[in-house]
Motif scaffolding. Structure first.
Motif, PDB file in Angstrom:
ATOM      1  N   ALA A 136      41.224  56.170  46.444  1.00  0.00           N
ATOM      2  CA  ALA A 136      40.078  56.603  45.643  1.00  0.00           C
ATOM      3  C   ALA A 136      40.003  55.842  44.322  1.00  0.00           C
ATOM      4  CB  ALA A 136      40.158  58.104  45.380  1.00  0.00           C
ATOM      5  N   GLU A 137      38.797  55.548  43.894  1.00  0.00           N
ATOM      6  CA  GLU A 137      38.546  54.893  42.618  1.00  0.00           C
ATOM      7  C   GLU A 137      37.675  55.810  41.759  1.00  0.00           C
ATOM      8  OE1 GLU A 137      39.830  52.148  41.509  1.00  0.00           O
ATOM      9  OE2 GLU A 137      40.880  51.581  43.355  1.00  0.00           O
ATOM     10  N   LYS A 195      34.984  57.384  46.057  1.00  0.00           N
ATOM     11  CA  LYS A 195      34.515  56.034  45.785  1.00  0.00           C
ATOM     12  C   LYS A 195      35.642  55.048  46.088  1.00  0.00           C
ATOM     13  CE  LYS A 195      31.051  56.979  42.212  1.00  0.00           C
ATOM     14  NZ  LYS A 195      30.654  56.696  40.809  1.00  0.00           N
ATOM     15  N   THR A 196      35.265  53.870  46.550  1.00  0.00           N
ATOM     16  CA  THR A 196      36.248  52.825  46.836  1.00  0.00           C
ATOM     17  C   THR A 196      35.771  51.514  46.236  1.00  0.00           C
ATOM     18  OG1 THR A 196      35.210  52.216  48.933  1.00  0.00           O
ATOM     19  CG2 THR A 196      36.892  53.932  49.004  1.00  0.00           C
ATOM     20  N   THR A 197      36.671  50.560  46.192  1.00  0.00           N
ATOM     21  CA  THR A 197      36.298  49.211  45.786  1.00  0.00           C
ATOM     22  C   THR A 197      36.428  48.296  46.989  1.00  0.00           C
ATOM     23  OG1 THR A 197      38.575  48.728  45.118  1.00  0.00           O
ATOM     24  CG2 THR A 197      37.078  49.577  43.419  1.00  0.00           C
ATOM     25  N   GLY A 198      35.708  47.218  46.983  1.00  0.00           N
ATOM     26  CA  GLY A 198      35.791  46.267  48.082  1.00  0.00           C
ATOM     27  C   GLY A 198      34.805  46.592  49.185  1.00  0.00           C
ATOM     28  N   GLU A 199      34.953  45.876  50.297  1.00  0.00           N
ATOM     29  CA  GLU A 199      34.035  46.014  51.415  1.00  0.00           C
ATOM     30  C   GLU A 199      34.332  47.266  52.237  1.00  0.00           C
ATOM     31  OE1 GLU A 199      34.354  42.458  53.660  1.00  0.00           O
ATOM     32  OE2 GLU A 199      33.552  41.163  52.080  1.00  0.00           O
ATOM     33  N   ALA A 215      30.683  53.054  53.760  1.00  0.00           N
ATOM     34  CA  ALA A 215      29.524  52.219  53.445  1.00  0.00           C
ATOM     35  C   ALA A 215      29.190  52.354  51.970  1.00  0.00           C
ATOM     36  CB  ALA A 215      28.322  52.623  54.297  1.00  0.00           C
ATOM     37  N   ASP A 216      28.724  51.249  51.383  1.00  0.00           N
ATOM     38  CA  ASP A 216      28.219  51.245  50.004  1.00  0.00           C
ATOM     39  C   ASP A 216      29.227  51.807  49.009  1.00  0.00           C
ATOM     40  OD1 ASP A 216      25.758  50.255  50.973  1.00  0.00           O
ATOM     41  OD2 ASP A 216      25.058  52.291  51.412  1.00  0.00           O
ATOM     42  N   GLY A 217      30.488  51.438  49.178  1.00  0.00           N
ATOM     43  CA  GLY A 217      31.514  51.872  48.244  1.00  0.00           C
ATOM     44  C   GLY A 217      31.909  53.322  48.356  1.00  0.00           C
ATOM     45  N   ILE A 218      31.566  53.963  49.473  1.00  0.00           N
ATOM     46  CA  ILE A 218      31.913  55.374  49.697  1.00  0.00           C
ATOM     47  C   ILE A 218      32.692  55.503  51.002  1.00  0.00           C
ATOM     48  CG2 ILE A 218      31.045  57.701  50.089  1.00  0.00           C
ATOM     49  CD1 ILE A 218      30.585  56.725  47.264  1.00  0.00           C
ATOM     50  N   PHE A 219      33.796  56.230  50.952  1.00  0.00           N
ATOM     51  CA  PHE A 219      34.562  56.547  52.157  1.00  0.00           C
ATOM     52  C   PHE A 219      34.529  58.050  52.349  1.00  0.00           C
ATOM     53  CE2 PHE A 219      38.422  57.534  54.577  1.00  0.00           C
ATOM     54  CZ  PHE A 219      38.270  56.651  55.645  1.00  0.00           C
ATOM     55  N   LEU A 220      34.171  58.487  53.566  1.00  0.00           N
ATOM     56  CA  LEU A 220      33.968  59.900  53.817  1.00  0.00           C
ATOM     57  C   LEU A 220      34.660  60.322  55.104  1.00  0.00           C
ATOM     58  CD1 LEU A 220      32.417  62.094  52.280  1.00  0.00           C
ATOM     59  CD2 LEU A 220      30.470  61.686  53.797  1.00  0.00           C
TER      60      LEU A 220
END
Length: 301
Positions: A208-209, A231-235, A282-287
């Motif tokens: 998490a970021e 939120k995440t960073t990167g692809e 997707a789009d900097g989000i991991f769920l």
């Protein structure tokens, strides 16, 4: 009378021949099975019979043999992965213990500073991290026999686990937004549910970021929805690959890394409780989406 007797004799002869052929075919199938059971072979049972029932029997026996062999191959691959996982964990536990022991020796000799003490703490945290994976793996083995089902206040359980992880999340500068519907109850194995929640919080601690959130609510159809997002960073990551056991998105050895069991363990535990898990990235989000319900009285992993 003679004609009738002749006809009856011919019918009896035909029946006798048919019975002999049937016995021969059954003996052939029996011999084939005996050979297959005592030899390392991919052979199948054979029959030269034109009797439909015998050919159907042979086909169904072969279908069972093929299915069994596929299961054996799958089991052998899983056993290989388990052995590799245990080898990796043994190595990963040994390394931080060795480092921590070295810095502890410096501390004993009075030459350790705050940086060295911090390294000791970090390496001991690594040991704790890997030991939790071993505990989870052992939990799956233990719960393969039966579940210990009770009525659990899931809302309170999620809140308690968030409280327990508050210091760790704060140290990682991760702000958590809880969206928890009160009074959500479920019949489940509390130990397994706790480990599910702890693993998903642990996923925040690794990836998490800045911010994360948990959403728990019960829909009108009675199903329970539990989502962990961050939120995440990167692809975006390959979520299908992350669902595979022993896979991880981060293989760098310069930081605490997963052995690939984290999300796979969550998936296995959720499935054992008759729930389901779905991942999105997707789009900097991991769920992580969990769909839960009351666990049945008898369920094998």
């Amino acid at each position: 009378m003679k004609v009738a007797a002749l006809v009856l004799g011919l019918v009896a002869l035909a029946l006798a021949i048919g019975l002999i052929m049937l016995i021969v075919d059954l003996k052939r199938i029996s011999d084939d099975l005996d050979f297959i059971n005592h030899a390392d072979t991919n052979a199948l049972v054979t029959t030269g019979s034109n009797i439909g029932l015998i050919r159907t029997l042979a086909d169904r026996i072969n279908a069972v043999l093929n299915k069994t062999r596929r299961l054996q191959i799958t089991q052998a691959e899983q056993n290989k992965q388990v052995r590799q996982m245990l080898t990796n964990l043994t190595h990963d536990i040994k390394t931080p213990l060795t480092v921590a022991r070295g810095y502890a020796q410096l501390l004993k000799e009075g030459s350790a500073d705050q940086e060295q003490l911090g390294k000791i703490l970090n390496n001991l945290q690594s040991v704790d991290h890997y030991l939790h994976y071993l505990m989870d793996f052992n939990l799956i083995q233990e719960k393969s026999v039966s579940l210990d089902l009770t009525r659990v206040n899931l809302s309170a359980l999620v809140q308690q686990e968030l409280f327990n992880a508050f210091d760790s999340l704060t140290a990682r500068s991760v702000t958590v937004e809880p969206r928890i519907q009160t009074g959500v109850e479920i019949t489940t194995d509390q130990i397994m549910m706790s480990r599910i929640i702890q693993n998903l919080i642990g996923n925040w601690l690794k990836y998490a970021e800045e911010s994360a959130w948990v959403d728990l609510h019960k829909s009108e159809d009675g199903r329970i929805h539990l989502d962990f997002g961050n939120k995440t960073t990167g692809e975006a990551v390959d979520v299908d690959r992350l669902m595979e056991r022993f896979q991880t998105d981060d293989q760098s050895r310069t930081k605490i890394r997963s052995t690939g069991l984290g999300l796979s363990i969550v998936d296995s535990l959720v499935d054992s409780l008759s729930g389901s898990m779905r991942l999105e990235s997707a789009d900097g989000i991991f769920l992580v989406h969990l769909l839960l319900g009351d666990a049945p009285q008898s369920k094998e992993l």
